[in-house]
Design an enzyme around this catalytic site. Structure first.
Site, short mmCIF file in Angstrom:
data_model
loop_
_atom_site.label_atom_id
_atom_site.label_comp_id
_atom_site.label_asym_id
_atom_site.label_seq_id
_atom_site.Cartn_x
_atom_site.Cartn_y
_atom_site.Cartn_z
CG ASP A 7 -8.21 10.25 7.81
OD1 ASP A 7 -9.23 10.58 7.15
OD2 ASP A 7 -7.12 9.98 7.27
N GLY A 56 0.53 5.38 1.28
CA GLY A 56 -0.28 6.38 1.97
C GLY A 56 0.43 7.71 2.00
N GLY A 57 -0.17 8.68 2.63
CA GLY A 57 0.43 9.99 2.74
C GLY A 57 1.78 9.90 3.45
CG PHE A 58 3.77 7.40 7.17
CD1 PHE A 58 4.51 6.27 6.87
CD2 PHE A 58 4.03 8.09 8.33
CE1 PHE A 58 5.51 5.85 7.72
CE2 PHE A 58 5.04 7.67 9.18
CZ PHE A 58 5.78 6.55 8.88
CE LYS A 81 6.84 3.22 -3.12
NZ LYS A 81 8.04 3.03 -3.94
CE LYS A 108 0.59 3.69 8.21
NZ LYS A 108 0.03 4.82 8.93
N GLY A 130 0.82 -1.20 0.00
CA GLY A 130 0.00 0.00 0.00
C GLY A 130 0.85 1.24 0.00
#
Ligand SMILES: *[C@@H]1O[C@H](CO)[C@@H](O)[C@H](O)[C@H]1NC(C)=O
Ligand SMILES: *[C@@H]1O[C@H](CO)[C@@H](O)[C@H](O)[C@H]1NC(C)=O
Ligand SMILES: *[C@@H]1O[C@H](CO)[C@@H](O)[C@H](O)[C@H]1NC(C)=O
Ligand SMILES: *[C@@H]1O[C@H](CO)[C@@H](O)[C@H](O)[C@H]1NC(C)=O
Ligand SMILES: *[C@@H]1O[C@H](CO)[C@@H](O)[C@H](O)[C@H]1NC(C)=O
Ligand SMILES: *[C@@H]1O[C@H](CO)[C@@H](O)[C@H](O)[C@H]1NC(C)=O
Ligand SMILES: *[C@@H]1O[C@H](CO)[C@@H](O)[C@H](O)[C@H]1NC(C)=O
Ligand SMILES: *[C@@H]1O[C@H](CO)[C@@H](O)[C@H](O)[C@H]1NC(C)=O
Ligand SMILES: *[C@@H]1O[C@H](CO)[C@@H](O)[C@H](O)[C@H]1NC(C)=O
Length: 861
Positions: free
Chosen positions: A650, A535-537, A539, A554, A533
């Site tokens: 969120d 995300g904003g953070f 991979k 993450k 995945g």
């Protein structure tokens, strides 16, 4: 009228005199007064409050209702009504002579009638003791970031049948007035005896006849204990000690084994509840580390007072003397050498408490009580473990020679002032942006917070944050770039990174630290084929740790500052939270500019991909319901289960993940908000979250409450029912926003037309009705009209029961969140799994501005 009251009072006085002469054995009754209310009422805990009108006399008093109800108030009673005094006024309250009492005063600084809250400056005197002087409720509430204040005092036994409590507006401030919302007068046993003066062990301080103010009351290493769960019906509140820990190493928390029974023996059980003695904080398991640090707590107090420090101990682990022996220091002076809890109690699981007194003189800056503990290594023979222990802690201020207990009003910390200025600036930016609703933007100072932190500077977290210095000898072995979280008004803004400090020691303790080598091993050097995945953070990789444990890792994108803050928030949050329906953080890695978070692997990925995105077999209605119930449980825990209300901020279907047994787990706390004293409060903050799920009220007023999560969850519920994204810009304008469209259809009674075709005819109509009504209520325009997560949970479980009953499946009693994999086993496509994925949103973001105004200005609702 007043004459009559006075006559009545004198009759009562005479009859009470009789009572005390002839019935002195009868238990004195507590008085719980809701001031300025005519009929009284019940509070959130079910305690009954009476009207104050028959207990006081004054010509110049009015009763008023507060004009604004802060969402953090636990209940209307006693806070929404107040007794206002424009000149001196006295409550004359019956007491039992010779009995000790709690006096609790409740204040909710708000606008009453035409009075300015900033003009409330007053003193309060009980008997001959000054409790408060030049007291400004609004200055105090702002500095402590609390919506309401509760002050607790303990009055020494009186030689009288009445106590006068006098409120007097300050004469130093023009237009000053006094007010009070609630008064409690609770008879209590003799809790105090003599205490040893630290540094002068030959001079015991007699606290038996002392008047005291409660400054802090902590269940060390344990959880918040509400007044209802206190022992001896003393209705005390016990708080978690973590905000007060000081230094880089914070020891470990632990709990008594179920087999160990806590036995009070000679100690009366009102001293402290069992939950205080069943949990403790100790130093940890590393002998060498323990030798070289002090377990330290720090508390802000007022200067020129003597403080009574009561420490509660109960060793439920050791069984013999000289196993755990430690020294206790208060303000760098030896309070107790070679403390051995088993030695004191003579047995495992038997509570004891020790009282020490310390005078805090006036120095530069803020005055503190600092408590340190370290293992006693000089004993001969040395103790078996190098460890220290504390179960509970209370700090009381003792009145001075002038019979005074009042201190100055606290000053807001620099950081709070700065954070507020920033929030205000952000708000006005946002105001310009959303000009149509600008006039509604109302910033309430700081995080309005909650429950009673007894005059005790609950803003301590902020102070600690600002002042945090290195204690010699506690140099942490983790050199980290992580800012401490504690109290972040502005997570995601620049100020945070510039104030960089350390990941809180607690978080370090609670989660495992991985080396970069281990992470690289687990992910085959971050091989792209392991990516599950984005995300904003950064991979998200899958990987295997310790040979067999599947994890999701993450990895932050080092260029993203947002990432730094969210990383830090997430470690802080998740390391303290353990719940079946929250994704567990296993550990973290910070090395060579790499920051990674290591989680339990969620084999089945996000909820969304099992409903409409991805190639999975769509879930049955019942499975969807069970997943919604699981997620609701996770959110309910965040809102109420932890000591501090945690707002997820969120909530969306990509942040609800599923493990191999289809258990729903809420994830992605990168945006979560909390405050050290934000008990059911709200935070003024920069708007964050995902479009399509954003609470319109949050957007307009910049005020975040847990009801913002309820709104987002309402969108999730409709998403589950209709199997379409929260925002779909390719649809006709009125259908773009699912929240608007679903509400429209629900209100027109045509919701069935838009539900997932896969579900048509498979939902029990009663169940559908309940589900849709629940979702609709979640989407109420105003937070106050939305149900709590607990109510949502209840309604969903009810809906599930209706489905079960209607099904004729026979298995109606099965609980939510249970193993559902025996029912359906959808095809599992590993390639489509993602964790915290946000790329779908990115795809849509071009059209975001087009729909923006629709969300902000939800016409036609
Ligand atoms: C209120 O005022 C009246 C007359 O102004 C006076 O007689 C009475 O004693 C006052 N009552 C109190 C409680 O001050
Ligand atoms: C009530 O207020 C008026 C004016 O503010 C003052 O003159 C009067 O003395 C007050 N009455 C009492 C009983 O304090
Ligand atoms: C309480 O105040 C009244 C006047 O308001 C006074 O007569 C009485 O002596 C006071 N009682 C005590 C115990 O201070
Ligand atoms: C309070 O006590 C009740 C009953 O024993 C228990 O169910 C509840 O969980 C307790 N609450 C807390 C916060 O300890
Ligand atoms: C404490 O006492 C000293 C000496 O009496 C005095 O100078 C000082 O102002 C006092 N400090 C506070 C905060 O009251
Ligand atoms: C712990 O605190 C005491 C009292 O301040 C001090 O004497 C001692 O050196 C400290 N120990 C360490 C390891 O810092
Ligand atoms: C009263 O409190 C205010 C606000 O904290 C402070 O500015 C003022 O100096 C205080 N006045 C007195 C007389 O202590
Ligand atoms: C990533 O893993 C795949 C399959 O295991 C392998 O073929 C590939 O060479 C690896 N890539 C790198 C850069 O190591
Ligand atoms: C769920 O069911 C599967 C298959 O029957 C079983 O292997 C697994 O242990 C169960 N999990 C739980 C939590 O009951």
């Amino acid at each position: 009228m007043h004459k009559i009251i006075q006559i009545l009072l004198s009759i009562i006085s005479v009859s009470l005199l009789f009572d005390s002469l002839y019935a002195s054995s009868s238990d004195p009754a507590p008085l719980i007064l809701s001031c300025g209310s005519t009929g009284g009422g019940k509070d959130a805990d079910g305690r009954k409050w009476d009207s104050d009108s028959k207990y006081f006399t004054s010509n110049n008093s009015t009763s008023e209702k507060a004009t604004y109800q802060d969402p953090s108030l636990p209940s209307d009673v006693p806070y929404m009504s107040a007794r206002i005094f424009t000149s001196e006024a006295t409550y004359k309250l019956p007491v039992k002579s010779g009995n000790r009492y709690w006096v609790r005063l409740h204040f909710y600084p708000s606008t009453y009638g035409s009075l300015d809250p900033a003009d409330a400056y007053f003193s309060v005197v009980a008997g001959s003791i000054t409790l408060l002087k030049n007291f400004s409720t609004s200055v105090t509430a702002q500095a402590l970031t609390q919506a309401y204040l509760v002050k607790e005092y303990s009055l020494a036994p009186l030689e009288s049948d009445f106590v006068n409590i006098t409120f007097a507006p300050s004469d130093k401030h023009s237009g000053a007035y006094a007010f009070v919302n609630g008064i409690e007068l609770i008879p209590i046993p003799d809790l105090f005896d003599s205490a040893l003066m630290v540094g002068f062990s030959d001079q015991p301080v007699d606290a038996k006849a002392a008047n005291l103010q409660t400054m802090y009351r902590l269940n060390v290493g344990g959880q918040y204990i509400p007044p209802n769960n206190d022992s001896g019906a003393l209705t005390r509140t016990w708080y978690d000690d973590t905000p007060y820990l000081y230094g880089a190493v914070a020891g470990v928390t632990n709990e008594a084994d179920k087999k160990v029974e806590i036995q009070y023996n000679d100690l009366p059980d009102y001293v402290a509840p069992v939950d205080v003695y069943r949990t403790a904080r100790s130093m940890g398991y590393d002998k060498n580390l323990n030798r070289n640090y002090n377990l330290t707590w720090q508390f802000q107090v007022d200067a020129n007072f003597t403080y009574l420090v009561r420490m509660h101990f109960c060793d439920y682990f050791c069984t013999k003397v000289n196993q755990r022996v430690f020294n206790i220091y208060i303000n760098n002076q030896v309070a107790q050498e070679a403390a051995d809890v088993i030695g004191w109690a003579s047995e495992q699981g038997v509570p004891v408490y020790k009282d020490y007194a310390i005078f805090v003189s006036d120095g530069k800056g803020d005055e503190q009580v600092t408590i340190m503990m370290n293992p006693s290594v000089t004993a001969d023979p040395p103790p078996e473990y190098y460890d220290a222990l504390l179960n509970g802690l209370e700090i009381f201020k003792i009145s001075d020679a002038a019979e005074n207990l009042a201190g100055p009003n606290p000053e807001p910390s620099e950081m709070l002032i700065k954070a507020e200025a920033e929030a205000a600036a952000k708000a006005s930016e946002a105001k310009a942006f959303t000009s149509s609703t600008a006039s509604n933007v109302k910033l309430i100072s700081g995080a309005a917070g909650g429950a009673a932190a007894f005059g005790a500077l609950a803003a301590i977290c902020i102070t600690v944050y600002v002042k945090k210095k290195r204690v010699p000898g506690t140099e942490s072995h983790t050199t980290s770039w992580l800012p401490i979280s504690g109290f972040s008004h502005t997570a995601g803004s620049k100020s945070h990174a510039s104030a960089a400090s350390h990941l809180s020691s607690e978080a370090q303790c609670l989660s495992r630290r991985f080396s970069l080598y281990e992470i690289k091993q687990a992910t085959k050097n971050f091989n792209e084929s392991y990516v599950i995945g984005v995300g904003g953070f950064g991979k998200v990789y899958k990987g295997v740790i310790d040979k067999t444990m599947k994890v999701a890792i993450k990895r932050s994108n080092p260029s993203s500052e947002q990432g730094v803050n969210e990383f830090q928030t997430e470690v802080e949050m998740l390391s303290k939270l353990r719940h079946k329906h929250l994704v567990s953080l296993i550990g973290y890695c910070e090395e060579d500019n790499e920051m990674c978070l290591v989680y339990d692997y969620m084999a089945r990925g996000t909820m969304r991909e099992h409903i409409y995105k991805g190639n999975n077999t769509p879930l049955s209605w019942k499975q969807r319901l069970e997943i919604c119930i699981g997620a609701a449980r996770g959110l309910h825990y965040l809102h109420t289960g932890a000591r501090y209300t945690i707002i997820h901020r969120d909530v969306k279907t990509t942040n609800i993940l599923l493990d191999e047994n289809w258990v729903a787990k809420v994830s992605d706390f990168g945006l979560s908000k909390t405050g050290p004293n934000m008990d059911k409060g709200h935070v003024s903050t920069v708007v964050k979250g995902s479009f399509g799920y954003l609470d319109p009220e949050y957007f307009r007023r910049q005020q975040l409450t847990e009801k913002s999560d309820v709104y987002s969850f309402g969108v999730v519920l409709f998403e589950v029912l209709c199997a379409r994204p929260a925002l779909n810009p390719s649809l006709p304008k009125e259908q773009v926003s699912l929240a608007d469209w679903a509400l429209h259809c629900q209100r027109k009674g045509i919701l069935e037309d838009i539900i997932d075709p896969q579900l048509k005819g498979k939902i029990n109509p009663e169940c559908l009705k309940k589900f849709a009504e629940t979702a609709e209520k979640c989407l109420s325009e105003h937070g106050l009209e939305r149900p709590s997560m607990g109510d949502v949970l209840w309604n969903l479980e009810f809906a599930l029961q209706m489905q079960d009953n209607g099904d004729g499946s026979g298995h109606s009693s099965r609980r939510a969140g249970s193993n559902v994999s025996e029912e359906v086993a959808p095809r599992l496509d590993l390639n489509s799994l993602s964790i915290g994925s946000e790329h779908e949103l990115d795809q849509d973001s071009d059209d975001m501005n087009a729909v923006f105004s629709q969300i902000v200005n939800p016409k036609g609702r």
